[in-house]
Design a protein around this motif. Structure first.
Motif, mmCIF file in Angstrom:
data_model
loop_
_atom_site.group_PDB
_atom_site.id
_atom_site.type_symbol
_atom_site.label_atom_id
_atom_site.label_comp_id
_atom_site.label_asym_id
_atom_site.label_seq_id
_atom_site.Cartn_x
_atom_site.Cartn_y
_atom_site.Cartn_z
ATOM 1 N N LEU A 340 0.863 -1.194 0.000
ATOM 2 C CA LEU A 340 0.000 0.000 0.000
ATOM 3 C C LEU A 340 0.888 1.229 0.000
ATOM 4 N N VAL A 341 0.648 2.095 -0.961
ATOM 5 C CA VAL A 341 1.469 3.303 -1.053
ATOM 6 C C VAL A 341 0.573 4.518 -0.821
ATOM 7 N N PRO A 342 0.882 5.350 0.196
ATOM 8 C CA PRO A 342 0.051 6.548 0.407
ATOM 9 C C PRO A 342 0.181 7.501 -0.776
ATOM 10 N N LEU A 343 -0.929 8.087 -1.196
ATOM 11 C CA LEU A 343 -0.889 9.058 -2.293
ATOM 12 C C LEU A 343 -0.969 10.451 -1.680
ATOM 13 N N LYS A 344 -0.153 11.330 -2.181
ATOM 14 C CA LYS A 344 -0.049 12.678 -1.590
ATOM 15 C C LYS A 344 -1.370 13.435 -1.712
ATOM 16 N N SER A 345 -1.669 14.212 -0.683
ATOM 17 C CA SER A 345 -2.805 15.121 -0.794
ATOM 18 C C SER A 345 -2.365 16.454 -0.212
ATOM 19 N N LYS A 346 -3.135 17.502 -0.524
ATOM 20 C CA LYS A 346 -2.709 18.850 -0.115
ATOM 21 C C LYS A 346 -2.573 18.968 1.402
ATOM 22 N N ASP A 347 -3.510 18.341 2.126
ATOM 23 C CA ASP A 347 -3.510 18.495 3.586
ATOM 24 C C ASP A 347 -2.644 17.450 4.301
ATOM 25 N N ASN A 348 -1.942 16.616 3.512
ATOM 26 C CA ASN A 348 -1.100 15.561 4.086
ATOM 27 C C ASN A 348 -1.879 14.508 4.874
ATOM 28 N N LEU A 349 -3.181 14.599 4.851
ATOM 29 C CA LEU A 349 -4.001 13.604 5.546
ATOM 30 C C LEU A 349 -4.601 12.686 4.491
ATOM 31 N N THR A 350 -3.745 11.946 3.849
ATOM 32 C CA THR A 350 -4.239 11.208 2.693
ATOM 33 C C THR A 350 -5.212 10.104 3.091
ATOM 34 N N LYS A 351 -6.266 10.020 2.315
ATOM 35 C CA LYS A 351 -7.207 8.915 2.494
ATOM 36 C C LYS A 351 -7.176 8.046 1.248
ATOM 37 N N ARG A 352 -6.228 8.366 0.327
ATOM 38 C CA ARG A 352 -6.128 7.596 -0.915
ATOM 39 C C ARG A 352 -4.797 6.843 -0.918
ATOM 40 N N PHE A 353 -4.876 5.590 -1.318
ATOM 41 C CA PHE A 353 -3.684 4.743 -1.339
ATOM 42 C C PHE A 353 -3.667 3.956 -2.637
ATOM 43 N N LYS A 354 -2.452 3.687 -3.101
ATOM 44 C CA LYS A 354 -2.337 2.792 -4.258
ATOM 45 C C LYS A 354 -2.031 1.409 -3.704
#
Ligand SMILES: Nc1ncnc2c1ncn2[C@@H]1O[C@H](COP(=O)(O)OP(=O)(O)OP(=O)(O)O)[C@@H](O)[C@H]1O
Length: 390
Positions: A340-354
């Motif tokens: 599982l790789v965290p995907l970057k988001s603007k707020d650094n609170l990623t809820k999306r993963f690859k």
């Protein structure tokens, strides 16, 4: 209380032993079925002060509706406990019926049980117990377990940052329902007792007979209450989703036939395509924009990666770097290894993963949940939003 834990070490960690129980107040979600009935009866036997709560989810007959309410009321009468009924039809309509319908309209294969657990069942039960004068626990008849992470027998070779409470698979792997509980919060887990987590289904029946419960011989309900209510998922779809004819195409671009709405198809489906082709073809993807059902050979269904959205970390803090997991991408499928790789988001609170599978997977289906485990521990989960090719 029955002691059937295979792993005696874990027995001492189970939440039922950790939460001091004698004369503590607990509200049991009662559906009118044998599982929740036995949960209530076992808790009573164990000294808890038990009340029943039934959410009225839909108009009509069946276990989610009037029949369930009446059976639950009868059980509470037998046990001599208070029975509460909450009219949750509006919230069920909005959070489950409407969202399931929208999912099918968008070419997804939605998972109504997770939607219900996430936004109806546990939400409503939590609101109900928070309003009580004294601190009140929650129980359901789900086959899963909750334990404290401080339990010394938990293996943490991966150095996960465990939260206070961990959600575990049910001891009966055939009945394990943890997959549907990936959206639970620590707030819920801190109050949640799952009395059947260590039992096998046969033991549940035996115990229900021993205790003379009126639901002891009640037939098993369908996995999906919408199926029980409407007769089949196809009938639910016919009732709620508009028909829009479109094309069935091979992924090589050739048009092979027509369809009467993408909602009637799911990824991996082989039967009912109504097309002639020298080799078996399967639904490969659904294009909502163009209203096209794409079909392909079995090998072309294999996917290397999927994007998982709205991830909820149940038992661990959200990882900030990649982690190895065992991912379950359908309720009844075996877990498979992946990264599982965290995907970057603007707020650094990623809820999306690859999610990158170790071996390519077929039946990666947008709308279904991908739930991540490490052994027995459910780490978290989210919704499959898209996949990429092999
Ligand atoms: N309408 C409801 N109101 C309150 N709690 C419910 C309701 N429906 C289900 N639950 C709770 O959620 C648990 C799991 O529900 P599910 O629909 O999967 O039923 P089940 O496994 O067949 O259990 P049961 O035999 O109790 O019906 C139930 O055991 C019960 O505790």
């Amino acid at each position: 209380m029955l002691k059937t834990l295979k792993d005696k070490k874990l027995e001492n960690c189970s939440s039922i032993n950790n939460k001091s129980k004698k004369q503590k107040h607990i509200v049991v979600g009662l559906s009118g079925g044998v599982d929740s009935s036995l949960s209530a009866a076992l808790l009573m036997e164990d000294g808890w002060k038990v009340e029943g709560l039934t959410l009225w989810l839909m108009k009509g007959e069946g276990s989610c509706c009037s029949e369930g309410l009446v059976d639950a009321a009868g059980l509470c009468e037998d046990l001599g406990i208070q029975h509460n009924i909450l009219d949750s039809r509006v919230i069920f309509e909005r959070e489950v019926i409407k969202k399931t319908t929208e999912g099918y309209e968008s070419g997804y294969t939605p998972l109504p049980c997770s939607m219900c657990n996430k936004n109806v069942k546990f939400e409503e039960m939590l609101k109900f117990v928070i309003k009580q004068k004294e601190f009140t626990y929650i129980a359901t008849g789900h086959y899963a377990r909750v334990i404290k992470s401080s339990c010394e027998h938990i293996n943490n070779s991966e150095n996960f940052q465990f939260k206070d409470f961990l959600l575990l698979r049910g001891a009966d792997r055939n009945k394990d329902q943890s997959y549907f509980l990936y959206s639970l919060s620590q707030e819920v887990l801190s109050r949640l007792i799952l009395p059947l987590g260590d039992l096998k289904k046969e033991e549940t029946r035996k115990e229900a007979l021993r205790l003379g419960l009126r639901t002891a011989k009640k037939p098993e309900s369908q996995d999906l209450c919408l199926v029980e209510h409407y007769g089949s998922m196809q009938k639910f779809i016919d009732n709620h989703v508009k028909t829009k004819n479109g094309e069935i195409k091979h992924i090589n671009g050739k048009t092979l036939g027509t369809h009467n709405g993408i909602q009637h198809f799911t990824i991996g489906q082989r039967k009912g395509l109504g097309i002639a082709w020298p080799e078996p073809l399967y639904v490969e993807s659904l294009d909502k924009q163009k209203n096209i059902v794409y079909v392909a050979n079995k090998n072309d269904l294999l996917k290397r990666e999927a994007i998982i959205k709205e991830v909820n970390w149940v038992s661990i803090e959200a990882p900030i770097k990649e982690i190895e997991v065992e991912a379950q991408i359908r309720y009844r499928s075996e877990p498979v290894k992946g990264i599982l790789v965290p995907l970057k988001s603007k707020d650094n609170l990623t809820k999306r993963f690859k999610l990158i599978f170790e071996d390519n997977q077929s039946s990666v289906t947008p709308g279904q949940a991908a739930v991540f485990y490490k052994g027995e521990i459910l780490l978290g989960g989210g919704l499959i939003s898209e996949f990429s090719k092999k």
